[in-house]
Design a protein around this motif. Sequence first.
Motif, PDB file in Angstrom:
ATOM      1  N   ALA A 169       0.805  -1.221   0.000  1.00  0.00           N
ATOM      2  CA  ALA A 169       0.000   0.000   0.000  1.00  0.00           C
ATOM      3  C   ALA A 169       0.839   1.271   0.000  1.00  0.00           C
ATOM      4  O   ALA A 169       0.303   2.365   0.163  1.00  0.00           O
ATOM      5  CB  ALA A 169      -0.927  -0.003   1.218  1.00  0.00           C
ATOM      6  N   SER A 170       2.129   1.154  -0.213  1.00  0.00           N
ATOM      7  CA  SER A 170       3.006   2.324  -0.152  1.00  0.00           C
ATOM      8  C   SER A 170       3.255   2.913  -1.533  1.00  0.00           C
ATOM      9  O   SER A 170       3.074   2.249  -2.556  1.00  0.00           O
ATOM     10  CB  SER A 170       4.347   1.941   0.482  1.00  0.00           C
ATOM     11  OG  SER A 170       5.118   1.156  -0.421  1.00  0.00           O
ATOM     12  N   GLU A 171       3.710   4.155  -1.548  1.00  0.00           N
ATOM     13  CA  GLU A 171       4.051   4.817  -2.804  1.00  0.00           C
ATOM     14  C   GLU A 171       5.329   4.252  -3.402  1.00  0.00           C
ATOM     15  O   GLU A 171       5.604   4.456  -4.589  1.00  0.00           O
ATOM     16  CB  GLU A 171       4.203   6.320  -2.557  1.00  0.00           C
ATOM     17  CG  GLU A 171       2.902   7.001  -2.146  1.00  0.00           C
ATOM     18  CD  GLU A 171       3.101   8.453  -1.752  1.00  0.00           C
ATOM     19  OE1 GLU A 171       4.224   8.967  -1.929  1.00  0.00           O
ATOM     20  OE2 GLU A 171       2.141   9.074  -1.272  1.00  0.00           O
ATOM     21  N   GLN A 172       6.118   3.536  -2.583  1.00  0.00           N
ATOM     22  CA  GLN A 172       7.359   2.946  -3.090  1.00  0.00           C
ATOM     23  C   GLN A 172       7.095   1.731  -3.972  1.00  0.00           C
ATOM     24  O   GLN A 172       7.935   1.345  -4.786  1.00  0.00           O
ATOM     25  CB  GLN A 172       8.267   2.536  -1.924  1.00  0.00           C
ATOM     26  CG  GLN A 172       8.971   3.704  -1.230  1.00  0.00           C
ATOM     27  CD  GLN A 172       8.009   4.603  -0.485  1.00  0.00           C
ATOM     28  OE1 GLN A 172       7.169   4.103   0.267  1.00  0.00           O
ATOM     29  NE2 GLN A 172       8.114   5.901  -0.696  1.00  0.00           N
ATOM     30  N   ASN A 173       5.944   1.110  -3.818  1.00  0.00           N
ATOM     31  CA  ASN A 173       5.592  -0.046  -4.644  1.00  0.00           C
ATOM     32  C   ASN A 173       5.133   0.462  -6.012  1.00  0.00           C
ATOM     33  O   ASN A 173       4.182   1.240  -6.097  1.00  0.00           O
ATOM     34  CB  ASN A 173       4.473  -0.825  -3.949  1.00  0.00           C
ATOM     35  CG  ASN A 173       3.969  -1.995  -4.767  1.00  0.00           C
ATOM     36  OD1 ASN A 173       4.412  -2.244  -5.881  1.00  0.00           O
ATOM     37  ND2 ASN A 173       3.035  -2.714  -4.222  1.00  0.00           N
ATOM     38  N   PRO A 174       5.771   0.054  -7.086  1.00  0.00           N
ATOM     39  CA  PRO A 174       5.435   0.609  -8.403  1.00  0.00           C
ATOM     40  C   PRO A 174       4.149   0.064  -9.021  1.00  0.00           C
ATOM     41  O   PRO A 174       3.712   0.561 -10.053  1.00  0.00           O
ATOM     42  CB  PRO A 174       6.640   0.206  -9.259  1.00  0.00           C
ATOM     43  CG  PRO A 174       7.110  -1.078  -8.642  1.00  0.00           C
ATOM     44  CD  PRO A 174       6.896  -0.911  -7.161  1.00  0.00           C
TER      45      PRO A 174
END
Length: 679
Positions: A420-425
């Motif tokens: 659920a993070s912005e780091q996951n593309p």
Amino acid sequence: MRPPELHPSTCPPSALCAVLCLSVFALPAMAVDYVKDIKPLLKERCVSCHGTVKQKGDLRLDAGALIQKDVHHELLKRIASTDEDERMPPEGKRLSAEQIELLRQWTAAGAPFPKDEVIPKKPSEHWSFQPVRRPDVPASAFTHPIDAFVFGRHEAAPKADAQVLLRRVHLDLTGLPPTLQEQERFSDINTVIDDLLTRPEYGERWARHWLDVVRYADSNGYERDAEKPFVWRYRDYVIDSLNQDKAFNRFVLEQLAGDELPDRSLASVIATGFLRLGHWDDEPADSVADRYDQLDDIVSTTGQAFLGLTIGCARCHDHKFEPLSTRDYYSLVAVFNPLQRPAKGRKELTFPIDSTEVYAFHEPSAKAPETHVLVRGSPTRFGDLVGPAVPAILARQQPEFPGANDATTRRRLGLAQWIASEQNPLTARVIVNRIWQQHFGQGLVTTANDFGLMGSAPSQPELLDWLSHWFMHDASWSLKKLHRLILTSRAWQMSKTPDSLMRYRRLEVEAIRDSMLAVSGQLNSRRFGPAMKPGIPKAALEANTDKEKVWQPSDEREASRRSIYAFIKRGLVVPMLETLDLADTVSSCPQRQVTTVAPQALSLFNGEFVNQQARHFAERLKREAGDDAEKQISLAWKLALCREPSREEMAKMRAFLQEQPLEQACRVILNLNEFVYPE
């Protein structure tokens, strides 16, 4: 004359060399074409081990420029070898004599290849594995960012007719046609969009799309196909979450680890029912293998639903076509391995949370069991010990998994926070594409569950990335803001033309059924709670092996609730729903099939439900329009099609009513293409 064809795999080793020599000398010289003859052969038999994903022996054979001259001799030697430990390819049939000769002649000619051949990118360079960055909006006459990307400096098709647009947006957002009052007061489409997004019918419509993705059903499948107790609480959770416009990243967290959140609640624990929705065998032949099947269901669905990756294919061996290893797969198994299914023998159990019966897994201990790679997927052959991790291709550095607390391992929380993070593309791209797909009929990526190397490339990659970045940062993961952005674009509001983005598509069966109930005046708007059980034709019951235990149908009033509340039994789907392409409930369904088969016409014209609604429709027309045939026809058209009948349609229907009762005219209207298509 050509010698008879002999396959090396059928020859004794002593004869193999003779066969190969014979083929070399007997076959005429061929005009070997790299593009037509060599590249397809290498792709079919060699690239799975010597391509972008894997390079055994540091050898790549997926582009001519990568095949060095010093490997030609060794390549020919290995494909002709009789040594099972040396021969290539190591699995499957040997190459035929003709295939070997093609490769020999190609290398003898210097292994030519087109100089403009595109060399496939490394997996790490794949578009969907790159960070989501926000491209500039193109210069355009259109101020709406979506239109600027779609049309650029070109003109767009004209906006759709107002009444067409009104019906389109109502069916899109609520799955129901606009009422007479809504048609009469319609003035501005943007106002209608805002209004519909606040209605409870929005959540009922869009929850069904998510339930397709997470393989929702009300029963377990397999032979006994028992009812899942209180599973409907998960369905209600999804409806309520969408109506609240719960941020999608929170929606993800709750479904994967709602019981491990610091601010856990009854709703967040119910959300973890996602993990338990799969089919379940209550009397497996091998309980250990069944346990890994359950874990596989969770890992595979999590990979497809949230990441758009076919990670389940790495259960028995490294993925043949994606940069996903068995270690990646079993690292995810390690995340979910602490979960246990509450059950007593064949009977599934729930467990109470604040005195409510919740259908979910639970972790009985904060100590995680060991997880090993299973060699060839066999539960009796343990390989390396693995811990929780995310697929290596997606993370330059593994995220930190929080340690256990007094109640659980919190491994799922670590995975959920990364997903659920912005780091996951992937997560934002995948959900943005799903929303686009439902509005336009086809996603920017047509393989909604597969964003890997084998999936389709996005038709407009910059638009997808702009939307994904905007969704995370400007919209704060709000699905309603994303709907509003898409629906206010000219791209969505334009007239349908053969070359427009909007695809002609039949409504899903739930929207067809619900629209019939709305038009006939019988729709029961009661929400939530246990599933209603529609009637099942006797013919369908006769084919069932356990007729007495299927279900007692609900009364007509209860059965007239929206279709999302219908009981979905894996082993016996209501024929109308099945015939009109209900989603597969065994695995994640990225998009409904749209078939055209004869039973659909029979179900819609002769089915008991449709005839029942035709009778109610006729009674409504008599009640609201009186006995005047012209007024009845006009009202029927407005209710069902959101427009007045043409002069020709009025004449034909008046002639029809001189020979047939009004009920039959209503049955015809409910079977019009215009009724079961948004336009």
